[in-house]
Design an enzyme around this catalytic site. Structure first.
Site, PDB file in Angstrom:
ATOM      1  N   ALA A 127     -60.474  15.528  62.256  1.00 13.70           N
ATOM      2  CA  ALA A 127     -61.696  16.266  61.951  1.00 13.70           C
ATOM      3  C   ALA A 127     -61.736  17.650  62.582  1.00 13.70           C
ATOM      4  O   ALA A 127     -62.739  18.345  62.483  1.00 13.70           O
ATOM      5  CB  ALA A 127     -62.903  15.459  62.411  1.00 13.70           C
ATOM      6  N   HIS A 223     -67.700  20.437  65.970  1.00 13.12           N
ATOM      7  CA  HIS A 223     -66.667  20.463  67.014  1.00 13.12           C
ATOM      8  C   HIS A 223     -66.413  21.917  67.380  1.00 13.12           C
ATOM      9  O   HIS A 223     -66.093  22.728  66.500  1.00 13.12           O
ATOM     10  CB  HIS A 223     -65.369  19.844  66.501  1.00 13.12           C
ATOM     11  CG  HIS A 223     -65.544  18.446  66.001  1.00 13.12           C
ATOM     12  ND1 HIS A 223     -65.878  17.396  66.817  1.00 13.12           N
ATOM     13  CD2 HIS A 223     -65.465  17.926  64.757  1.00 13.12           C
ATOM     14  CE1 HIS A 223     -65.980  16.301  66.101  1.00 13.12           C
ATOM     15  NE2 HIS A 223     -65.746  16.597  64.847  1.00 13.12           N
TER      16      HIS A 223
HETATM   17  N1  NAI Z   1     -58.682  11.694  64.454  1.00  9.70           N
HETATM   18  C1  NAI Z   1     -59.932  11.969  64.054  1.00  9.70           C
HETATM   19  O1  NAI Z   1     -60.328  13.134  63.929  1.00  9.70           O
HETATM   20  C2  NAI Z   1     -60.855  10.842  63.754  1.00  9.70           C
HETATM   21  C3  NAI Z   1     -60.486   9.536  63.999  1.00  9.70           C
HETATM   22  N2  NAI Z   1     -61.326   8.501  63.693  1.00  9.70           N
HETATM   23  C4  NAI Z   1     -60.839   7.139  63.962  1.00  9.70           C
HETATM   24  O2  NAI Z   1     -60.665   6.483  62.734  1.00  9.70           O
HETATM   25  C5  NAI Z   1     -61.182   5.160  62.819  1.00  9.70           C
HETATM   26  C6  NAI Z   1     -61.569   4.666  61.445  1.00  9.70           C
HETATM   27  O3  NAI Z   1     -62.646   5.438  60.956  1.00  9.70           O
HETATM   28  P1  NAI Z   1     -63.534   4.915  59.725  1.00  9.70           P
HETATM   29  O4  NAI Z   1     -62.662   4.545  58.597  1.00  9.70           O
HETATM   30  O5  NAI Z   1     -64.599   5.919  59.529  1.00  9.70           O
HETATM   31  O6  NAI Z   1     -64.145   3.602  60.378  1.00  9.70           O
HETATM   32  P2  NAI Z   1     -64.632   2.255  59.655  1.00  9.70           P
HETATM   33  O7  NAI Z   1     -65.325   1.474  60.712  1.00  9.70           O
HETATM   34  O8  NAI Z   1     -65.353   2.568  58.400  1.00  9.70           O
HETATM   35  O9  NAI Z   1     -63.273   1.516  59.249  1.00  9.70           O
HETATM   36  C7  NAI Z   1     -62.443   0.848  60.149  1.00  9.70           C
HETATM   37  C8  NAI Z   1     -61.860  -0.344  59.402  1.00  9.70           C
HETATM   38  O10 NAI Z   1     -60.808  -0.916  60.194  1.00  9.70           O
HETATM   39  C9  NAI Z   1     -60.886  -2.315  60.056  1.00  9.70           C
HETATM   40  N3  NAI Z   1     -60.217  -2.957  61.193  1.00  9.70           N
HETATM   41  C10 NAI Z   1     -60.624  -3.013  62.460  1.00  9.70           C
HETATM   42  N4  NAI Z   1     -59.730  -3.705  63.210  1.00  9.70           N
HETATM   43  C11 NAI Z   1     -58.729  -4.076  62.365  1.00  9.70           C
HETATM   44  C12 NAI Z   1     -57.534  -4.801  62.522  1.00  9.70           C
HETATM   45  N5  NAI Z   1     -57.198  -5.309  63.714  1.00  9.70           N
HETATM   46  N6  NAI Z   1     -56.729  -4.986  61.453  1.00  9.70           N
HETATM   47  C13 NAI Z   1     -57.064  -4.493  60.243  1.00  9.70           C
HETATM   48  N7  NAI Z   1     -58.216  -3.790  60.017  1.00  9.70           N
HETATM   49  C14 NAI Z   1     -59.023  -3.592  61.076  1.00  9.70           C
HETATM   50  C15 NAI Z   1     -62.380  -2.622  59.995  1.00  9.70           C
HETATM   51  O11 NAI Z   1     -62.612  -3.877  59.403  1.00  9.70           O
HETATM   52  C16 NAI Z   1     -62.878  -1.466  59.143  1.00  9.70           C
HETATM   53  O12 NAI Z   1     -62.854  -1.797  57.766  1.00  9.70           O
HETATM   54  C17 NAI Z   1     -62.341   5.294  63.820  1.00  9.70           C
HETATM   55  O13 NAI Z   1     -62.613   4.060  64.457  1.00  9.70           O
HETATM   56  C18 NAI Z   1     -61.825   6.319  64.790  1.00  9.70           C
HETATM   57  O14 NAI Z   1     -61.133   5.687  65.849  1.00  9.70           O
HETATM   58  C19 NAI Z   1     -62.535   8.728  63.113  1.00  9.70           C
HETATM   59  C20 NAI Z   1     -62.948  10.005  62.878  1.00  9.70           C
HETATM   60  C21 NAI Z   1     -62.172  11.171  63.202  1.00  9.70           C
HETATM   61  O1  OAA Z   2     -65.098  12.622  62.620  1.00  4.43           O
HETATM   62  C1  OAA Z   2     -65.461  13.334  63.560  1.00  4.43           C
HETATM   63  O2  OAA Z   2     -66.203  14.320  63.433  1.00  4.43           O
HETATM   64  C2  OAA Z   2     -64.930  13.130  64.929  1.00  4.43           C
HETATM   65  C3  OAA Z   2     -64.899  11.770  65.393  1.00  4.43           C
HETATM   66  O3  OAA Z   2     -65.602  10.896  64.965  1.00  4.43           O
HETATM   67  C4  OAA Z   2     -63.947  11.508  66.459  1.00  4.43           C
HETATM   68  O4  OAA Z   2     -63.473  12.473  67.102  1.00  4.43           O
HETATM   69  O5  OAA Z   2     -63.651  10.331  66.697  1.00  4.43           O
END
Ligand code: NAI
Ligand code: OAA
Length: 270
Positions: A127, A223
């Site tokens: 992000a 951010h």
């Molecule tokens: N690098 C970045 O800029 C960002 C990173 N993230 C990371 O991405 C992750 C995912 O984000 P979203 O998709 O929005 O979250 P979300 O909560 O919508 O999706 C996560 C999915 O992973 C599944 N899950 C959890 N544990 C699991 C496992 N052991 N095996 C298989 N599936 C599993 C859940 O059931 C859920 O469907 C966040 O938790 C965060 O850590 C999120 C936003 C920004």
């Molecule tokens: O998606 C975003 O804006 C950032 C976020 O959640 C993260 O850094 O985990």
């Protein structure tokens, strides 16, 4: 390309929708790794889209399917559970849950698995932006980095902030955390991956100052960060729109992962 995806939540669903759209290159096949209780529902959800898809529930099954690339979209615990085995099997993995690397033991395990398998762990910008310049400057000497993340109060629900203050009663921009990027990533696993990504590209998880703020006036996830170095100084502010499926995740995150996938399908990488 045969693409592997771990998790089928907000980012993964956005990705499949974007990949299946008529515009741009598209994988021939997708293998999804989901929790056992989600297998049937995920298979049904995927039946309506045009890319050939199968759903598995074990990292070994995903490794045995031999995808060309895997993207992890399953949060810190999902990354820790599944990514080491894939790297050990020689499969490159894009780690969206970058903050999981704030756990030194996991970081070491992932590094060792990648080395043993001859694979790469790829950290997407997610992000945030400017990771290319920050990483380049870090190669040239000392870099100072401060980061501030602002989200609407509701985006901090279920975090330590919700125990410290009444998020529903916040009327103005309120700091909810100050500390290092490592502390932020560990305490806010769904909200501070950006802090970890910047820190890893910059002076490190323990040398990056982080401030997190709940602001009722914020329309999305903001951010901003400041970099000072002997080579260049810069400030950056990104006003992210929230994604439809998870307001705490910015819409740009899925596009950043899409870029990582498509860069591996194109003759020119950008
Ligand atoms: N690098 C970045 O800029 C960002 C990173 N993230 C990371 O991405 C992750 C995912 O984000 P979203 O998709 O929005 O979250 P979300 O909560 O919508 O999706 C996560 C999915 O992973 C599944 N899950 C959890 N544990 C699991 C496992 N052991 N095996 C298989 N599936 C599993 C859940 O059931 C859920 O469907 C966040 O938790 C965060 O850590 C999120 C936003 C920004
Ligand atoms: O998606 C975003 O804006 C950032 C976020 O959640 C993260 O850094 O985990």
């Amino acid at each position: 390309m045969h693409l592997g995806i771990i998790g089928y939540g907000n980012i993964a669903q956005q990705l499949v929708t974007m990949l299946a759209a008529p515009k741009g290159p598209c994988p021939e096949r997708i293998t999804l790794l989901v929790r056992p209780e989600r297998q049937e529902g995920t298979a049904q959800a995927l039946a309506d889209q045009p890319i050939a898809a199968q759903v598995v529930t074990q990292a070994q099954a995903l490794a045995d399917a031999r995808p060309d690339l895997v993207v992890e979209c399953a949060g810190h615990a999902g990354a820790a559970a599944h990514v080491p085995a894939l790297l050990r099997a020689g499969i490159d993995v894009v780690l969206v849950s970058v903050g999981a690397l704030a756990d030194d033991a996991l970081h070491d395990r992932l590094r060792a698995a990648a080395e043993a398998g001859g694979a790469h762990l790829i950290l997407p910008a997610g992000a945030v932006g400017g990771i290319d310049l920050l990483s380049a400057l870090s190669g040239g000497g000392e870099v100072e980095l401060t980061y501030r993340g602002i989200k609407p109060p509701a985006a901090w629900s279920g975090t330590p902030a919700a125990q410290a203050i009444d998020l529903d009663a916040v009327t103005h921009a309120t700091p909810i955390f100050t500390g290092t990027a490592r502390e932020a990533a560990r305490a806010f696993p769904k909200n501070a991956n950006v802090a970890a990504t910047l820190a890893l590209a910059g002076p490190g998880l323990d040398a990056t100052r982080v401030e997190l703020i709940a602001d009722p006036a914020a329309s999305g996830n903001l951010h901003s960060y400041e970099v000072r170095s002997g080579i260049a100084n810069y400030t950056m502010t990104i006003e992210n729109k929230p994604s439809a499926g998870n307001a705490r995740t910015s819409l740009a995150t899925g596009y950043s992962v899409l870029r990582e996938i498509r860069n591996r399908m194109m003759p020119v990488i950008l």
